[in-house]
Design an enzyme around this catalytic site. Structure first.
Site, mmCIF file in Angstrom:
data_model
loop_
_atom_site.group_PDB
_atom_site.id
_atom_site.type_symbol
_atom_site.label_atom_id
_atom_site.label_comp_id
_atom_site.label_asym_id
_atom_site.label_seq_id
_atom_site.Cartn_x
_atom_site.Cartn_y
_atom_site.Cartn_z
ATOM 1 N N HIS A 175 124.226 -14.408 116.001
ATOM 2 C CA HIS A 175 124.316 -13.577 114.794
ATOM 3 C C HIS A 175 125.497 -14.097 113.957
ATOM 4 C CE1 HIS A 175 123.317 -9.480 112.903
ATOM 5 N NE2 HIS A 175 124.210 -10.046 112.097
ATOM 6 N N ASN A 213 119.706 -14.712 114.121
ATOM 7 C CA ASN A 213 119.658 -13.685 113.086
ATOM 8 C C ASN A 213 119.650 -14.313 111.690
ATOM 9 O OD1 ASN A 213 119.969 -10.755 112.309
ATOM 10 N ND2 ASN A 213 121.727 -11.631 111.211
ATOM 11 N N GLU A 214 118.618 -14.018 110.942
ATOM 12 C CA GLU A 214 118.549 -14.374 109.516
ATOM 13 C C GLU A 214 118.828 -15.842 109.233
ATOM 14 O OE1 GLU A 214 120.959 -11.533 107.342
ATOM 15 O OE2 GLU A 214 119.434 -9.990 107.562
ATOM 16 N N GLN A 224 131.053 -8.344 114.469
ATOM 17 C CA GLN A 224 131.334 -7.241 113.545
ATOM 18 C C GLN A 224 131.910 -6.004 114.232
ATOM 19 O OE1 GLN A 224 127.216 -7.980 111.673
ATOM 20 N NE2 GLN A 224 128.343 -7.043 110.007
HETATM 21 C C1 BGC Z 1 123.289 -8.957 108.579
HETATM 22 C C2 BGC Z 1 124.379 -8.013 109.043
HETATM 23 C C3 BGC Z 1 125.063 -7.396 107.841
HETATM 24 C C4 BGC Z 1 124.028 -6.616 107.072
HETATM 25 C C5 BGC Z 1 124.559 -5.816 105.896
HETATM 26 C C6 BGC Z 1 122.495 -8.477 107.399
HETATM 27 O O1 BGC Z 1 122.280 -9.535 106.537
HETATM 28 O O2 BGC Z 1 122.462 -9.319 109.645
HETATM 29 O O3 BGC Z 1 125.260 -8.728 109.866
HETATM 30 O O4 BGC Z 1 126.161 -6.618 108.192
HETATM 31 O O5 BGC Z 1 123.061 -7.501 106.585
HETATM 32 O O6 BGC Z 1 124.997 -6.618 104.852
#
Ligand code: BGC
Length: 417
Positions: free
Chosen positions: A113, A157-158, A19
């Site tokens: 990520h 991540n997530e 990003q």
């Molecule tokens: C993510 C980020 C994203 C942010 C805002 C999260 O789900 O980890 O990469 O930019 O939310 O939408």
């Protein structure tokens, strides 16, 4: 109301490699963004050129008052072809982490990520078991090179995001891949066919979750056995889930499938990273639209900063391990709305600390306005704006206010306004 945060509470801001770095050309997302007919609003391009500007960004973060930087390292740069590890890329990240230490900033490193190398996505990606050993090998190499400089590590991540979006009605339950026509061309540009193409987020949400959970658990052990002695955990996308009468079964399903699978496995982790932006309400027929009268943000969800209280409480109760807020923030063009968001979110955090929850730190998303995935550069999550032509960074008022809390360890509801 004034509040003094506990000594040692970690204050930071977060970004992710794809990003902000720019030109992540060996990654699956780069290919998808640049395929004709893509569902991405625009390609990431130079992003914030952080690849070259990291010393400026780290110095800025520090000067604002933050003591920690959550960043991610990019697998597609470190292993652009199967088994060929780029020492130059690893050395780049060593310089980034060393720069953090020089400036007095503790680096929190995320190993994955969202983005993966094209060759990984082309061979089943996150829908195939084969990725687990590949991910472990990458984590092992990266930790061997960087571990002594890492303060905290987040494996993935997530990993629950696809299931979470599917159960919130944002993604189809079978995934987007077969429904988005550009994906076949993107697969072919990655040298594969649609059925073999497995980038994160667009494939089967449930398969992705199961593969990622295994990858996380095993990567945690691999990372722990390398150099450095730092806590390792996973970060989760956690909306505050609420049911209106009749919606209880949908709420229970969402919790079980999207949160509990990971929170239960976190008993062996050093922490859970909670990432919260809003809430999701469930009614008798499933997820509900935003409630009338509640402002709706550019991302399509409600302005609901107090969501952080519900997610922290749930994560604490279910996992029993220490928590960090590894992302919290708002995408808006209106920085006064961001100030209001952080003000309420910090009050939610304080209620949790007052209730005795073991929350050890807070990272704002995001340090910079950056590439918001499918939405391109539209939504602005940054504490700092970035001029898309000159790359000039300009801190917003919210950055000053949050940075003051970070520097002093004190929150005062009257001055945070
Ligand atoms: C993510 C980020 C994203 C942010 C805002 C999260 O789900 O980890 O990469 O930019 O939310 O939408």
């Amino acid at each position: 109301m004034t509040y003094a945060f506990p000594d040692g509470f970690v204050w930071g801001a977060a970004t992710a490699a794809h990003q902000v770095e720019g030109n992540n050309v060996a990654s699956d997302f780069w290919v998808m963004e640049n395929t004709p007919g893509t569902m991405f609003q625009e390609p990431s391009g130079d992003a914030c050129d952080q690849l070259h500007r990291y010393p400026e960004d780290i110095a800025l973060l520090r000067s604002l008052g933050f003591g920690s930087y959550r960043l991610s390292i990019e697998w597609a740069r470190i292993e652009p072809e199967e088994g060929r590890f780029s020492v130059a890329a690893l050395e780049h990240y060593r310089r980034v982490l060393a720069c953090c230490h020089e400036k007095g900033v503790l680096p929190c490193v995320t190993f994955h990520h969202f983005t993966s190398p094209c060759w990984v996505a082309a061979d089943g990606g996150w829908e195939s078991q084969a990725i687990v050993d590949r991910f472990l090998r990458y984590c092992e190499r990266a930790t061997a090179h960087l571990g002594d400089l890492i303060y905290m590590g987040c494996t993935i991540n997530e990993a629950n995001l696809p299931v979470s979006l599917a159960l919130a009605g944002v993604l189809p339950r079978q995934g987007l891949k077969g429904l988005a026509p550009f994906m076949a061309e993107a697969a072919s540009r990655c040298g594969t066919t649609l059925d073999r193409f497995g980038p994160f987020l667009l494939g089967d949400p449930f398969k992705t979750r199961d593969v990622m959970l295994e990858a996380h658990c095993r990567a945690r052990d691999v990372i722990r056995s390398g150099p450095g002695d730092f806590p390792v955990g996973i970060t989760l996308a956690m909306q505050d889930l609420v049911a209106v009468p009749g919606g209880e079964a949908h709420l229970a399903e969402a919790r079980a499938e999207s949160f509990d699978v990971f929170l239960d496995a976190a008993a062996d982790d050093d922490f859970v990273g909670v990432q919260t932006y809003s809430r999701t309400r469930y009614g008798p027929d499933g997820p509900l639209h935003p409630e009338e009268g509640v402002p709706v943000l550019a991302m399509g969800y409600e302005f609901w900063p107090s969501a952080l209280e519900g997610t922290l409480r749930y994560a604490a109760e279910r996992s029993g391990v220490p928590l960090y807020v590894t992302e919290n923030g708002i995408g808006t063009d209106d920085d006064e709305q961001r100030v209001a968001y952080y003000r309420e979110a910090l009050q939610a955090l304080i209620r949790c600390l007052d209730a005795g929850l073991d929350v050890r730190g807070y990272f704002a998303w995001s340090l910079l306005d950056n590439f918001e995935w499918i939405h391109g550069y539209g939504p602005k999550f940054g504490l700092v704006s970035v001029d898309r032509t000159t790359q000039q960074r300009t801190p917003k008022r919210s950055a000053g206010l949050l940075g003051d809390v970070a520097r002093s360890g004190r929150f005062d509801s009257e001055s945070f306004a």
